[in-house]
Design an enzyme around this catalytic site. Structure first.
Site, PDB file in Angstrom:
ATOM      1  N   GLY A  46      24.408  31.182  39.152  1.00 13.93           N
ATOM      2  CA  GLY A  46      23.468  30.603  37.719  1.00 13.93           C
ATOM      3  C   GLY A  46      22.695  31.675  36.981  1.00 13.93           C
ATOM      4  O   GLY A  46      22.079  30.780  36.543  1.00 13.93           O
ATOM      5  N   HIS A  65      35.485  21.572  38.783  1.00 17.15           N
ATOM      6  CA  HIS A  65      35.488  23.021  38.906  1.00 17.15           C
ATOM      7  C   HIS A  65      36.877  23.090  40.435  1.00 17.15           C
ATOM      8  O   HIS A  65      36.421  22.881  41.136  1.00 17.15           O
ATOM      9  CB  HIS A  65      34.292  23.485  39.372  1.00 17.15           C
ATOM     10  CG  HIS A  65      34.195  24.945  39.653  1.00 17.15           C
ATOM     11  ND1 HIS A  65      33.147  25.561  39.030  1.00 17.15           N
ATOM     12  CD2 HIS A  65      34.511  25.974  40.623  1.00 17.15           C
ATOM     13  CE1 HIS A  65      33.681  26.870  39.933  1.00 17.15           C
ATOM     14  NE2 HIS A  65      34.546  27.275  39.630  1.00 17.15           N
ATOM     15  N   GLU A 105      38.871  30.585  39.477  1.00 18.68           N
ATOM     16  CA  GLU A 105      38.446  29.512  38.650  1.00 18.68           C
ATOM     17  C   GLU A 105      38.710  29.470  37.556  1.00 18.68           C
ATOM     18  O   GLU A 105      38.213  29.959  36.801  1.00 18.68           O
ATOM     19  CB  GLU A 105      36.736  30.177  38.699  1.00 18.68           C
ATOM     20  CG  GLU A 105      36.437  30.514  40.260  1.00 18.68           C
ATOM     21  CD  GLU A 105      34.643  30.401  40.907  1.00 18.68           C
ATOM     22  OE1 GLU A 105      33.951  30.285  39.996  1.00 18.68           O
ATOM     23  OE2 GLU A 105      34.394  30.927  42.360  1.00 18.68           O
ATOM     24  N   ARG A 126      36.621  38.711  45.885  1.00 18.79           N
ATOM     25  CA  ARG A 126      35.857  38.651  47.289  1.00 18.79           C
ATOM     26  C   ARG A 126      36.469  37.770  48.746  1.00 18.79           C
ATOM     27  O   ARG A 126      37.444  36.420  48.202  1.00 18.79           O
ATOM     28  CB  ARG A 126      33.947  38.942  47.022  1.00 18.79           C
ATOM     29  CG  ARG A 126      34.089  37.885  46.830  1.00 18.79           C
ATOM     30  CD  ARG A 126      32.723  37.591  46.453  1.00 18.79           C
ATOM     31  NE  ARG A 126      31.557  37.047  45.453  1.00 18.79           N
ATOM     32  CZ  ARG A 126      31.443  35.984  45.504  1.00 18.79           C
ATOM     33  NH1 ARG A 126      31.920  35.180  46.460  1.00 18.79           N
ATOM     34  NH2 ARG A 126      30.676  34.442  44.772  1.00 18.79           N
ATOM     35  N   VAL A 186      32.630  31.465  50.565  1.00 17.60           N
ATOM     36  CA  VAL A 186      31.975  31.196  51.112  1.00 17.60           C
ATOM     37  C   VAL A 186      32.782  29.782  52.109  1.00 17.60           C
ATOM     38  O   VAL A 186      32.694  29.597  52.953  1.00 17.60           O
ATOM     39  CB  VAL A 186      31.039  30.176  50.637  1.00 17.60           C
ATOM     40  CG1 VAL A 186      29.628  29.433  51.914  1.00 17.60           C
ATOM     41  CG2 VAL A 186      29.348  31.333  50.420  1.00 17.60           C
ATOM     42  N   ARG A 224      27.827  22.444  53.084  1.00 16.39           N
ATOM     43  CA  ARG A 224      26.849  23.559  53.348  1.00 16.39           C
ATOM     44  C   ARG A 224      25.487  22.864  53.428  1.00 16.39           C
ATOM     45  O   ARG A 224      25.409  22.408  52.669  1.00 16.39           O
ATOM     46  CB  ARG A 224      26.404  24.549  51.839  1.00 16.39           C
ATOM     47  CG  ARG A 224      28.191  24.947  51.609  1.00 16.39           C
ATOM     48  CD  ARG A 224      27.594  26.210  50.521  1.00 16.39           C
ATOM     49  NE  ARG A 224      28.771  26.593  49.701  1.00 16.39           N
ATOM     50  CZ  ARG A 224      28.828  27.491  48.587  1.00 16.39           C
ATOM     51  NH1 ARG A 224      27.708  28.004  48.217  1.00 16.39           N
ATOM     52  NH2 ARG A 224      29.938  28.245  47.992  1.00 16.39           N
TER      53      ARG A 224
END
Length: 451
Positions: free
Chosen positions: A164, A207, A274, A292, A295, A338
């Site tokens: 962001g 998304h 994405e 990678r 999360v 989260r």
């Protein structure tokens, strides 16, 4: 395979996750920590601990020479960077290779290609994957001309970096020049490069990201998709898998696009492709590739039964994939919450402090990925993530019910957390009926989450 010794170049729950995967493979572990993390749970679990430097990330986790020296000095054969910090640094991957260390991630040239989002867009276009209209700009005047051509609203985005930072949404001409200049300044300060680009903003989009995995022998598969639409200031809060809003045709297209990009890169290791998906119109736009472990990888593990970190480690050591595409099966639904040390009443402002009480709720079908323990001093220097709560069930309704029970039963004191926000979100009709888009959270909670 011979016994390996892996240097874990990260902290928090992902460090624990890597140590756990290494333990199950019979690999030895060495953990690099900052001065603030010497008494962390991951430090207690690792085979050996080395202090990299001071408490701030620049003094420790981002100190490339210190990390490489510590890995070599302790006889490690590999370095696992986790996510964040050095995970996407091409120079770090090259330095590891130059010092005889296996970098657990993509090859340096792949990191370089994907680190530049403009180049990644061009790659997607070259292999027939749709992107949102837009392109690079070198001046504010160029940006204004391009925005007029493609139409508002637009996003101004940093070519390098993410999270962001260096990203601004602009609804009309009056704010574009100021947003372009601010985004460029933020990008230069955060990533060392002020290059930005413009793309049309997809207003009613979900998304959706596709998990890919490739080995050094030319084998590549996808492991279904995740939906990560519930975001605040481009930071994800709740993720789930699979994306139930997709049609079967849209799902096939997404998976195909992701593999097309992976093949074009000859991609090795875990990665995430994405996309933005307009589920009403069926439009799909490529966003980026995160080279990678993510999360939110546990929701994919929950529905596929595949230990992604284990597979990532094996691929790094040259092993061929043990799975073929036909072996990948989706079982049920998973939701990840989260939990963060942030105050939702003040714009999710960080709230570090000492945990005086910590009791995760014992709900069936729920996995807790966390580095918290009672008495832990949550430091002010890093990300606010406290725990990932992963609920798995036979369908979305069951997974959401287990997530509600888990977050409601959590007992935590000493830090202000986003627990109340998560509880409220899980009870909102938009989430229950899966009508959330990427802008929904900021629009819905705009007043009560003002900083």
């Amino acid at each position: 395979m011979a016994t390996q010794r892996v240097f874990v170049a990260n902290r928090g729950e992902i460090a624990l996750r890597i140590i756990d995967a290494c333990d199950r493979l019979g690999f030895e572990t060495v953990l690099g920590v900052s001065a603030a993390d010497r008494d962390s749970l991951s430090a207690r679990r690792a085979g050996r601990v080395v202090t990299l430097g001071g408490p701030r990330a620049a003094e420790s986790y981002l100190n490339v020479p210190a990390v490489v020296h510590a890995a070599v000095a302790t006889g490690c054969t590999a370095v696992h960077p986790g996510y964040g910090f050095l995970a996407e640094r091409e120079d770090f991957a090259r330095l590891c290779a130059e010092n005889g260390l296996v970098f657990v991630g993509p090859r340096p040239e792949q990191l370089q290609a994907l680190g530049d989002k403009i180049s990644a867009r061009r790659l997607a276009e070259a292999v027939g994957v749709p992107v949102s209209p837009g392109g690079p700009t070198t001046t504010a005047a160029d940006a204004l001309a391009l925005a007029r051509r493609i139409g508002f609203p637009v996003l101004v985005k940093a070519a390098f970096g993410g999270g962001g930072r260096g990203m601004k949404q602009v609804h009309d001409e009056t704010g574009l020049v100021a947003a372009w200049e601010l985004a460029s300044s933020e990008a230069a300060a955060s990533f060392g490069d002020g290059t930005v680009f413009i793309e049309r903003f997809v207003q009613s989009a979900k998304h959706v990201e596709v998990q890919i995995l490739g080995d050094a022998h030319g084998n590549r598969i996808h492991l279904a998709e995740r939906e990560c639409s519930l975001q605040y200031r481009y930071q994800k809060i709740i993720e789930e898998a699979p994306c139930v809003a997709l049609s079967d045709e849209a799902r096939r297209r997404l998976h195909g696009y992701a593999l097309r990009i992976a093949d074009a890169l000859d991609y090795v290791s875990l990665g995430t492709v994405e996309f933005l998906v307009d589920v009403e119109r069926g439009d799909i736009c490529f966003l980026e590739v995160n080279p990678r472990v993510q999360v939110e990888h546990p929701v994919t593990e929950a529905i596929t039964g595949v230990d992604l970190v284990r597979e990532q480690l094996l691929v790094a050591f040259g092993e061929p994939l043990r799975l073929r595409q036909d072996d990948v099966r989706v079982d049920g639904h998973a939701v990840e919450l989260r939990l963060t040390a942030q105050d939702p009443g003040h714009g999710l402002r960080p709230s570090p402090g000492r945990l005086t009480h910590w009791r995760p709720s014992p709900v069936g079908g729920v996995r807790w990925d966390t580095h918290m323990y009672e008495g832990y001093l949550f430091p002010p220097y890093y990300d606010a993530l406290m725990a990932k709560i992963i609920a798995h069930g036979p369908d979305r309704e069951a997974a959401l019910a287990r997530a509600r029970a888990a977050i409601a039963g959590l007992q935590v004191q000493g830090c202000t957390t986003n627990q109340s926000l998560l509880r409220e979100l899980l009870d909102t009709p938009e989430i229950i009926h899966d009508t959330v888009t990427t802008r929904w959270l900021e629009d819905r909670f705009a007043e009560e989450m003002q900083a």
